[in-house]
Design an enzyme around this catalytic site. Structure first.
Site, PDB file in Angstrom:
ATOM      1  N   ASP A  13     -46.439 -17.529 -52.401  1.00 10.45           N
ATOM      2  CA  ASP A  13     -45.316 -17.463 -52.954  1.00 10.45           C
ATOM      3  C   ASP A  13     -44.237 -18.406 -51.787  1.00 10.45           C
ATOM      4  O   ASP A  13     -44.351 -18.092 -50.645  1.00 10.45           O
ATOM      5  CB  ASP A  13     -44.604 -16.294 -52.937  1.00 10.45           C
ATOM      6  CG  ASP A  13     -43.069 -16.047 -53.530  1.00 10.45           C
ATOM      7  OD1 ASP A  13     -42.918 -15.485 -54.540  1.00 10.45           O
ATOM      8  OD2 ASP A  13     -42.513 -16.254 -52.746  1.00 10.45           O
ATOM      9  N   SER A  17     -38.274 -11.871 -57.894  1.00  9.05           N
ATOM     10  CA  SER A  17     -37.978 -11.930 -56.441  1.00  9.05           C
ATOM     11  C   SER A  17     -37.065 -10.534 -55.966  1.00  9.05           C
ATOM     12  O   SER A  17     -37.830  -9.572 -56.112  1.00  9.05           O
ATOM     13  CB  SER A  17     -36.864 -13.152 -56.260  1.00  9.05           C
ATOM     14  OG  SER A  17     -36.847 -13.482 -54.847  1.00  9.05           O
ATOM     15  N   HIS A  41     -42.236 -19.515 -57.107  1.00  6.37           N
ATOM     16  CA  HIS A  41     -41.554 -18.301 -56.877  1.00  6.37           C
ATOM     17  C   HIS A  41     -40.642 -18.283 -58.123  1.00  6.37           C
ATOM     18  O   HIS A  41     -39.638 -18.840 -58.503  1.00  6.37           O
ATOM     19  CB  HIS A  41     -40.628 -18.791 -55.564  1.00  6.37           C
ATOM     20  CG  HIS A  41     -39.775 -17.472 -55.411  1.00  6.37           C
ATOM     21  ND1 HIS A  41     -40.387 -16.091 -54.668  1.00  6.37           N
ATOM     22  CD2 HIS A  41     -38.454 -17.034 -55.481  1.00  6.37           C
ATOM     23  CE1 HIS A  41     -39.440 -15.444 -54.490  1.00  6.37           C
ATOM     24  NE2 HIS A  41     -38.177 -15.714 -54.957  1.00  6.37           N
TER      25      HIS A  41
END
Ligand SMILES: *[C@@H]1O[C@H](CO)[C@@H](O)[C@H](O)[C@H]1NC(C)=O
Ligand SMILES: *[C@@H]1O[C@H](CO)[C@@H](O)[C@H](O)[C@H]1NC(C)=O
Ligand SMILES: *[C@@H]1O[C@H](CO)[C@@H](O)[C@H](O)[C@H]1NC(C)=O
Ligand SMILES: *[C@@H]1O[C@H](CO)[C@@H](O)[C@H](O)[C@H]1NC(C)=O
Ligand SMILES: *[C@@H]1O[C@H](CO)[C@@H](O)[C@H](O)[C@H]1NC(C)=O
Ligand SMILES: *[C@@H]1O[C@H](CO)[C@@H](O)[C@H](O)[C@H]1NC(C)=O
Ligand SMILES: *[C@@H]1O[C@H](CO)[C@@H](O)[C@H](O)[C@H]1NC(C)=O
Ligand SMILES: *[C@@H]1O[C@H](CO)[C@@H](O)[C@H](O)[C@H]1NC(C)=O
Length: 398
Positions: free
Chosen positions: A276, A179, A344
């Protein structure tokens, strides 16, 4: 004013599917101690609130004792004074509020059965407390408040702390992160390689860090605005790749991986879902672009999406694949795993990294694809078929 707080996103997602938390807790967990970096103070390499930065190190052993895996922690960004002040009072902006013990699982696991290629490496988690993917270098100060935007300096201070612990003599190294931490790998990859012996094998991996420069459903460049304000606030532009910033008319766009990527010379692996969930809910359909809540149900339950909404999601996937196409075609030493899951961060959780029912493309798990690429066992450029064809997904949205 947009707060992109991933901590919150995760909480929501995990409450939708509480079994995830449970299954994490049932496993035998490796907990690793926090190490503060006192030497960081001299270079002003401090967290938003002025606390010392930190990492967690689990030592390698056996054949892996000279190999190093560094992983940037993720957790959104803060792109204005208010959101950074708020963040400075949380675990996202201060080591004071962080857990002192971190679970090492997935790619950080020390169990050979669960993490065949990296289990015996030195494995380090770099804690995230600057709010700008370890790239900022500025300070805000007035009579009542000081905010340290020192991500770039924190990165340098942690590396300098690790070099004498053996990193400086590494034989193999991998810089990873998920991330906001995945984004950090794009901006530090070549720099990482420069710290290591020239004969070391150095590579980089971004998990869920390929944030797309995409317009939202109201055709606003929401993500561009967000990154632009972040780059300005935290003094990031001077730390971006100079060849990229010189080439682009808007140099702050180099904060986006799709523009920075071609200027990175170290071998790279991109792990990302084409749907995502963070990008879905913050880039494609940010709350500001869906004032009337037309997407509310679709965001909570894919079965509720209209045909048009699914089309929009398919368009997002095609744009991501388009942005990755030059890398796919031209990067000889690159790898990728772009699956079609509403996920994610898939490398940090054991159940998505490697296991009997882990996500696969062409029957290959993420751990296998990344291992094949790192050790040059095979070409590893996997692209999934479009949603909903993949039955191996661990979707965060039902
Ligand atoms: C935790 O790490 C510190 C060094 O950062 C060390 O001094 C301490 O002994 C460690 N504690 C445990 C229980 O391992
Ligand atoms: C490693 O993981 C396997 C599979 O979950 C488990 O059976 C084994 O007990 C683990 N080994 C250690 C040392 O924890
Ligand atoms: C200092 O800046 C903060 C953040 O913008 C603001 O909330 C605060 O009121 C300012 N203090 C003074 C004395 O100007
Ligand atoms: C790199 O070179 C050093 C010094 O010659 C040597 O000790 C080391 O084993 C080499 N590392 C690798 C990965 O070949
Ligand atoms: C576009 O997005 C930015 C950032 O969220 C916001 O500041 C701006 O008001 C938006 N513009 C429109 C027309 O919605
Ligand atoms: C920019 O490109 C030149 C020529 O390809 C290269 O030598 C240099 O290292 C690059 N600079 C950066 C910061 O990547
Ligand atoms: C997929 O891989 C597993 C081992 O990971 C193997 O047992 C299985 O037969 C493979 N399936 C197919 C269809 O090739
Ligand atoms: C290499 O990858 C190809 C395509 O995924 C596969 O067919 C082949 O079996 C792989 N070879 C090895 C040695 O794993």
């Amino acid at each position: 004013m947009i707060k992109m707080n991933l901590a919150f996103a995760f909480l929501c997602l995990f409450t939708v599917e509480p079994w995830r938390v449970c299954s994490q807790q049932q496993q035998q967990r490796l907990l690793v101690n926090m190490t503060l970096v006192p030497s960081a103070r001299a270079s002003g390499a401090l967290c938003l609130d002025g606390s010392l930065p930190a990492y967690h190190l689990h030592r390698g052993f056996g054949a892996g004792k000279d190999n190093w895996l560094l992983q940037f922690e993720g957790g959104g960004w803060c792109n204005d004074l208010k959101s950074c002040l708020d963040r400075a009072k949380t675990r996202r902006g201060s080591t004071r509020y962080m857990t002192k013990w971190e679970v090492f699982s997935g790619i950080l696991s020390n169990n050979a059965t669960l993490n065949a290629d990296f289990y015996n490496w030195n494995r380090v988690k770099l804690r995230y407390c600057d709010g700008a993917s370890f790239t900022g270098d500025a300070v805000f100060t007035n009579k009542t408040t000081t905010l340290h935007f020192k991500g770039q300096k924190i990165w340098e201070a942690i590396i300098r702390d690790l070099l004498p612990l053996g990193l400086g003599k590494a034989r193999k190294a991998l810089l990873s992160g998920c991330s906001a931490g995945g984004l950090a790998t794009f901006h530090h990859c070549d720099n990482f390689a420069k710290y290591l012996p020239t004969n070391a094998s150095v590579k980089c991996l971004s998990d869920a860090g390929f944030f797309l420069d995409e317009r939202d459903i109201s055709l606003n460049h929401t993500m561009r605005y967000n990154f632009k304000s972040l780059v300005q606030l935290q003094g990031i532009e001077k730390n971006l790749n100079g060849n990229c910033t010189r080439a682009l008319y808007f140099p702050d766009l180099c904060f986006f991986p799709q523009y920075a990527l071609r200027y990175i010379s170290t071998p790279y692996f991109i792990l990302n879902s084409a749907y995502d969930v963070f990008q879905f809910s913050h880039i494609l359909v940010p709350p500001s672009a869906d004032m009337h809540g037309h997407w509310k149900q679709c965001k909570a339950n894919l079965a509720e999406c209209t045909a048009d909404q699914i089309d929009t999601l398919q368009g997002f996937r095609l744009d991501m694949l388009g942005a990755l196409r030059p890398f796919y075609m031209n990067s000889r030493r690159g790898g990728m795993f772009i699956n079609s899951c509403f996920a994610h961060c898939q490398s940090e959780l054991q159940e998505t990294w490697f296991g009997d029912d882990s996500p696969r493309i062409n029957n290959k798990t993420i751990a296998e694809a990344i291992g094949d690429w790192y050790f040059s066992r095979n070409i590893s450029k996997e692209i999934d078929c479009a949603y909903p064809c993949d039955a191996t997904c661990h979707n965060l949205i039902p």
